[in-house]
Design a protein around this motif. Structure first.
Motif, PDB file in Angstrom:
ATOM      1  N   LYS A  64      -7.960   5.805   0.183  1.00 58.45           N
ATOM      2  CA  LYS A  64      -7.600   5.066   0.114  1.00 58.45           C
ATOM      3  C   LYS A  64      -8.340   3.598  -0.222  1.00 58.45           C
ATOM      4  CE  LYS A  64      -5.469   7.447   3.685  1.00 58.45           C
ATOM      5  NZ  LYS A  64      -6.047   7.653   5.432  1.00 58.45           N
ATOM      6  N   SER A  65      -9.248   3.733  -0.772  1.00 54.77           N
ATOM      7  CA  SER A  65     -10.531   2.997  -0.761  1.00 54.77           C
ATOM      8  C   SER A  65     -10.140   2.204  -2.039  1.00 54.77           C
ATOM      9  CB  SER A  65     -11.684   2.772  -0.808  1.00 54.77           C
ATOM     10  OG  SER A  65     -12.214   3.865  -2.744  1.00 54.77           O
ATOM     11  N   TYR A  75      -0.049   1.897  -8.968  1.00 54.27           N
ATOM     12  CA  TYR A  75       0.176   2.095  -8.975  1.00 54.27           C
ATOM     13  C   TYR A  75       1.339   3.586 -10.110  1.00 54.27           C
ATOM     14  CZ  TYR A  75      -1.612   0.982  -4.836  1.00 54.27           C
ATOM     15  OH  TYR A  75      -2.316   0.427  -4.067  1.00 54.27           O
ATOM     16  N   GLU A 126       0.971   5.862   4.096  1.00 49.64           N
ATOM     17  CA  GLU A 126       0.727   7.300   5.031  1.00 49.64           C
ATOM     18  C   GLU A 126       0.902   8.481   4.210  1.00 49.64           C
ATOM     19  OE1 GLU A 126      -2.506   7.411   6.420  1.00 49.64           O
ATOM     20  OE2 GLU A 126      -2.688   5.173   6.086  1.00 49.64           O
ATOM     21  N   TYR A 184       0.164  10.994   1.655  1.00 46.56           N
ATOM     22  CA  TYR A 184      -2.045  11.998   1.633  1.00 46.56           C
ATOM     23  C   TYR A 184      -1.083  12.975   1.202  1.00 46.56           C
ATOM     24  CZ  TYR A 184      -2.320   6.516   0.364  1.00 46.56           C
ATOM     25  OH  TYR A 184      -2.677   5.322   0.292  1.00 46.56           O
ATOM     26  N   LYS A 230       0.701  -0.732  -0.082  1.00 47.31           N
ATOM     27  CA  LYS A 230       0.194  -0.138  -0.259  1.00 47.31           C
ATOM     28  C   LYS A 230       0.965   1.303   0.066  1.00 47.31           C
ATOM     29  CE  LYS A 230      -3.489  -2.391   2.485  1.00 47.31           C
ATOM     30  NZ  LYS A 230      -4.372  -2.380   3.926  1.00 47.31           N
ATOM     31  N   VAL A 250      -6.855   2.099  -2.569  1.00 44.40           N
ATOM     32  CA  VAL A 250      -5.454   1.507  -2.374  1.00 44.40           C
ATOM     33  C   VAL A 250      -5.692  -0.172  -2.068  1.00 44.40           C
ATOM     34  CG1 VAL A 250      -3.822   1.841  -0.978  1.00 44.40           C
ATOM     35  CG2 VAL A 250      -3.951   3.525  -2.166  1.00 44.40           C
ATOM     36  N   GLU A 251      -7.149  -0.013  -0.722  1.00 41.21           N
ATOM     37  CA  GLU A 251      -7.047  -1.127  -0.579  1.00 41.21           C
ATOM     38  C   GLU A 251      -8.326  -2.153  -1.767  1.00 41.21           C
ATOM     39  OE1 GLU A 251      -7.089  -2.330   2.747  1.00 41.21           O
ATOM     40  OE2 GLU A 251      -5.823  -0.287   2.682  1.00 41.21           O
ATOM     41  N   VAL A 295      -8.444  11.905  -0.428  1.00 40.09           N
ATOM     42  CA  VAL A 295      -7.874  10.761   0.146  1.00 40.09           C
ATOM     43  C   VAL A 295      -8.289  10.012   0.375  1.00 40.09           C
ATOM     44  CG1 VAL A 295      -6.497  10.317   2.249  1.00 40.09           C
ATOM     45  CG2 VAL A 295      -5.504  11.815   0.298  1.00 40.09           C
ATOM     46  N   PRO A 296      -9.681   9.758   1.336  1.00 39.30           N
ATOM     47  CA  PRO A 296     -10.597   8.411   2.073  1.00 39.30           C
ATOM     48  C   PRO A 296     -10.868   7.947   0.450  1.00 39.30           C
ATOM     49  CG  PRO A 296     -11.645  10.818   2.418  1.00 39.30           C
ATOM     50  CD  PRO A 296     -10.104  11.280   1.040  1.00 39.30           C
TER      51      PRO A 296
END
Lengths: 670, 670
Positions: free
Chosen positions: A563-564, A490, A237, A240, A234, A566-567, A559-560
């Motif tokens: 991040k989803s 990515y 952090e 971001y 991933k 990325v999951e 970003v939220p």
């Protein structure tokens, strides 16, 4: 999935789909012998083949899972193909019976209206049908369009490219007939999608395997391929927090400009200074000192360790630069030479590569000890342990093919394509050994099969600082889409492009358009370019500083959602930037579009990639309603729509029924 | 000369020389199948091959004079080569046993230091060793050097060339190993002289024959080849009177300028007016009216028949222009169409060729009646019988390869290379039928095997109006030398060059240098160039008029010597302009020199082909003493010598012991 013996040959079918066919009249296998000429000049290759023989293996004798192939009945067997069926997939493993064979051609059934995607990171074409694609890692070349003046000029310096030149080729593709094909080899290859009735996959060796996978959907195929080639960790952090600023020129210049950016409201996640390791002055200008050690080259950043700590306390990371060479006037070269960790020439001396007024040794990554040593001494000790949290892991394409002898004894021509993945592995293992996987972030332009497993972030290489079709901003999209098909989740690029040559200069408009695209990619990072003084920089204009600041707010706002994605990438290998056809299989308009992408399943981005325009036409895929991100206008999919697209309002749309629609709606207030 | 059976194959040797060798391990024959793509644009071709198979015929079974060739023992015979030995020469006649075979490669033994000459009229290289030469008649292309800006610009108009592009290719060469090789075919071919140990002759068909001749000397080989391909008639007597002036623009302009030339002492043998047949105005400028009939286009030369008579009484001939097309808005097109004398398209309509705002039909020379009709109506009635004594017989390279159907039923791809010779034959037969062989003189740039028999004079095509290496003055020398090796005795060029494009302009210096070279060729003829108004013309400068006048005196002074060369050409096929190696076999310095030539056996000419120089270095072949033509200085051969070479004193030397030395000595007083 089954092999069906037919008159004079066999077929392999999956449900109704013909995946493979071989008959005496239409053979699928050819072998032969050629003598290639390969000339390298600073990562650009001139490759010619003299083909001495090419024999159709018309005769197939099937014996259980083994297919014995020869030129004709009664002739000696030249190739054995062993079939392995695994659920909905199959592969052939090959064994040649004549050591002189060094060319192989395999045909797959094709349809005229088929679409083909992949073959690594292809910068000119997303849909590969109708062209051939030599697969050989190299400099992409400046221009990449033989009909242009700039390519002509670059060619005169042996630096011009063509549409297929790429840092990251891969002998793997996905077909609109719902299968993927992969050839397991590191030899030079050329995949030819020009023929009406067949695709022809040429390899300059007898390959180990041909692998065919099928999927109910294209996403299934991406998932399978990413599982095979490896998924990336991933994103860290810290990424971001905003953009990574590419700034160099020593401590005062770099950090003064960083403070200025912060003062203008730009959200900054990191500062990336290529020159952390010191400079060398040549007649071409300043180059980095390829000894990868701040301790011996402190003049540029005299207080770097303290400065990094100070930045970290403010939530900003520091990034550097490294490549797999050691200059022969550095401290590390004699150590590596003494240990036998450098590739040798035919006389047993260290093979030197000329980089223009300085020569370098090649760290021999085919020797695990050499790789380990480089990891420990350079990446861990000199970089990670000083607090460097990421870097450009440059090059990987330059392994010469002549007069280079490697520890594993394999011909350099066969290791050339393998090198990017070995280089990525070296970086990834060092990060892992330091316990920093998913924390330290390196990015690469070079790639090949398996780079997916090691390289956490692709970078699109050295675009020209312009809007050109084969070299400029738009090529980044094709690069993201094609590499994404093969499990590279990515992707990002130098904001503003890199290459300024022959009077080509980055404009404010180019930077502004590029930064507004980058806000909708996993990582934002600027680059000053190869000639900083002659090209537009983000901090030379108040309007651009404000625009850039706003785009970092857009990025962090999303970003939220990111991040989803990325999951999702972690679980299924889906790329963050996706070709529209991955989610709109039913809409043929999406199959060859390489100007737009989905940012995850729910958002559509159509970057403005031409100068002097203030409106833009976007194709909205059919089957859903879309919302224009800046006006809230709702539009039915399945049509082209032209809307205002001034700087700051890039054409971005989201699905009206998205679970993230409230987050997306917030974009209008940034 | 004998065939020797050896282990696994055979050899053919002549005395000590290995001429042919075939073994299972080193096969000489390969056959296969390919699918070519050929695109034509105004005489420029873009050709690609997809090679599907290439099989070495490793197995040879020898049965008397028949060699039965197959891929391996026990495999079906694919090719039969029937050997014919004829004294010191031999040939193979080929018969294929698989109609799908359309590619053939034949290898001949080679030595690394061998020299190779010929392959038609090669403008860039006289010694062909180290390169490959595709053999396909086409426009030579503007620039002919892919590294130059002018070729890049021309390529953007599909008009650029490469080193091997020529109007006159021929699959025939002479080797320094004292043999010649010829392949009897009209298919596309590519002769590859890049390999160390073999030459490889590729043909896109199974050729009829491979012919090998040997000679004790190179002159013997030239004599044999010229006997085979045909010798030209002697030059007409009227040519010896001086230069042919290329003048156009209508009666007043043409003849006023002619009188002016005469008044300045220029010796004039003829006036050549391309526009005798009328003009057509297009957006590109004035073009000729391709109906080849003065009667319907009298506006330019209202009194032409009378004018020709008047000129003839003053000892001056009138020359015109013709090509093998009929414009579809002319008087002859409907007649030819009605008679079925024009090539057809797939729908049975007349195949039209676009020449830029006008379309033409192709007179189908594979139909002897069509050729006879064109001879009678155009060449005899409209030209010869009106008193036209010579003409540029233009084109011959443009037969399209797609959607053109010919009377003889042969694929246009196989007739394309045959066309120049058919066109030459048409002209020669018309002249012969009028009883004017050796009196009327036409000149062609296009050629192929056998054009020697029909075309009395080659013209070097459309050089650029400059001194460039691959397109300018110097290419004329290579063209004369290479075509001369294959029995083309007479060569000449447009004095001052022709092609002015992209700002390229003919200078006074270029014209002056070109005219002083032309004085030492069989025919002197000027051309205004494609853009007369923008380029230097001989009569716009008094010094050039005087220089030109003197050079016509040089030419006419040498006529007795030239006539002896014409006799020699008639008897033995030796070219008037000769490569030095023909007479200096013992001197290796002469083998690759393409900047100098022998004018007959006794005179050496080294044209100044660079701008801005007033001295020049000449290589004088070893084994004789030489006399500098302008100073009488005597110099021993076997050395390079630098002498003054101002305009008017081109580097010219003669043998000190020449039977013509008194004539030559007279040059100083002209």
């Amino acid at each position: 999935m089954q092999l069906i013996v037919i008159d004079g040959g066999f077929e392999i079918r999956h449900n109704e789909t013909l995946l493979f066919a071989h008959t005496a009249a239409q053979p699928a296998f050819f072998v032969g012998h050629g003598e290639e000429k390969m000339e390298i000049y600073r990562g650009n290759f001139d490759i010619e083949d003299y083909l001495e023989s090419r024999v159709a293996l018309t005769h197939a004798r099937i014996d259980g899972d083994k297919i014995h192939l020869s030129a004709a009945a009664g002739q000696p067997e030249m190739l054995t193909a062993t079939l392995h069926i695994d659920g909905d997939d199959f592969k052939f493993a090959f064994e040649a019976h004549d050591a002189s064979l060094n060319r192989c051609w395999i045909r797959l059934p094709a349809q005229k209206k088929e679409h083909i995607w992949g073959c690594g990171e292809q910068m000119s074409y997303f849909d590969l049908r109708g062209r051939n694609f030599p697969l050989w890692t190299s400099e992409p070349g400046v221009g990449r369009d033989k009909s242009t003046e700039i390519t002509f000029k670059a060619d005169s310096m042996k630096a011009g490219g063509d549409y297929y030149h790429t840092n990251y080729p891969q002998p793997t593709f996905v077909s609109s007939r719902k299968y993927s094909a992969h050839i397991e080899t590191t030899a030079y290859a050329d995949f030819d999608f020009r023929h009406n009735n067949f695709h022809e996959l040429q390899v300059w060796a007898i390959p180990a395997e041909l692998q065919i996978k099928t999927g109910a959907t294209y996403l299934d195929l991406v998932e399978k391929l990413s599982a095979q080639f490896g998924r990336q960790p991933k994103l860290p952090e810290w990424v971001y927090n905003g953009a990574i600023l590419g700034l160099k020129g020593g401590e005062v210049n770099t950090f003064t400009r960083m403070e200025n950016a912060l003062n203008h409201g730009i959200k900054v996640s990191g500062v990336w200074s290529e020159d952390w390791c010191g400079l060398r002055v040549t007649s071409f200008g300043a180059r980095l000192f390829w000894d990868w050690d701040w301790k011996h080259h402190q003049d540029r950043y005299p207080n770097l360790p303290e400065k990094i700590k100070e930045l970290n306390e403010r939530g900003i990371e520091f990034l550097g630069y490294v490549n797999p060479y050691l200059c022969n006037d550095g401290q590390l070269f004699p150590v590596a030479k003494e240990k036998g960790y450098l590739a040798l020439d035919k006389d047993g001396n260290v093979a030197l590569v000329d980089f223009g007024e300085f020569d370098c040794g090649i760290v021999d990554f085919t020797n695990p000890e050499a790789s380990k040593w480089f990891q420990d001494v350079v990446i861990r000790e000199n970089m990670l342990n000083m607090g460097i949290k990421g870097w450009m892991a440059d090059f990987g394409e330059y392994l010469p093919t002549e007069n280079v002898y490697l520890s594993n004894g394999v011909d350099a021509k066969l290791m050339h394509n393998a090198w990017p993945t070995l280089w990525a592995k070296c970086n990834a293992e060092a990060v892992e050994a330091n316990g920093q996987t998913g924390d330290a972030l390196f990015f690469m332009r070079a790639g090949y099969t398996g780079v997916q497993r090691y390289c956490p972030l692709l970078w699109a290489g050295d675009q020209s600082v312009d809007f050109t079709r084969h070299d400029g901003l738009v090529t980044v999209i094709s690069g993201a889409l094609s590499s994404g098909m093969l499990g590279n989740a990515y992707h990002h690029s130098d904001i503003g492009g890199y290459t300024s040559l022959f009077g080509n200069r980055r404009t404010k408009e180019l930077f502004d358009r590029w930064v507004e695209m980058a806000a909708f990619t996993p990582v934002m990072r600027t680059h000053e370019g190869n000639r900083p003084g002659e090209n537009f920089q983000f901090d030379q204009d108040g309007a651009t500083l404000a625009h850039f600041a706003r785009m970092t707010r857009v990025y962090t706002h999303l970003v939220p959602y990111l991040k989803s994605l990325v999951e999702e990438a972690s679980a299924k290998g889906y790329p963050v930037q996706r070709a529209m056809m991955l989610h709109f299989e039913h809409d043929p308009e999406t199959y060859a579009n390489q100007e737009q992408y989905l940012y995850g399943a729910d958002m559509l981005v159509a970057p403005v990639h031409k100068p002097g325009v203030d409106e833009w036409t976007t194709y909205l895929p059919a089957g859903t309603d879309w919302v224009h991100a800046w006006t809230g206008q709702k539009i039915t999919g399945g049509q082209r729509i032209t809307l205002p697209a001034p700087i700051g309002q890039p054409p971005v749309f989201y699905r009206a029924d998205s679970a993230w629609k409230e987050l997306f709606a917030g974009l209008t207030s940034l």
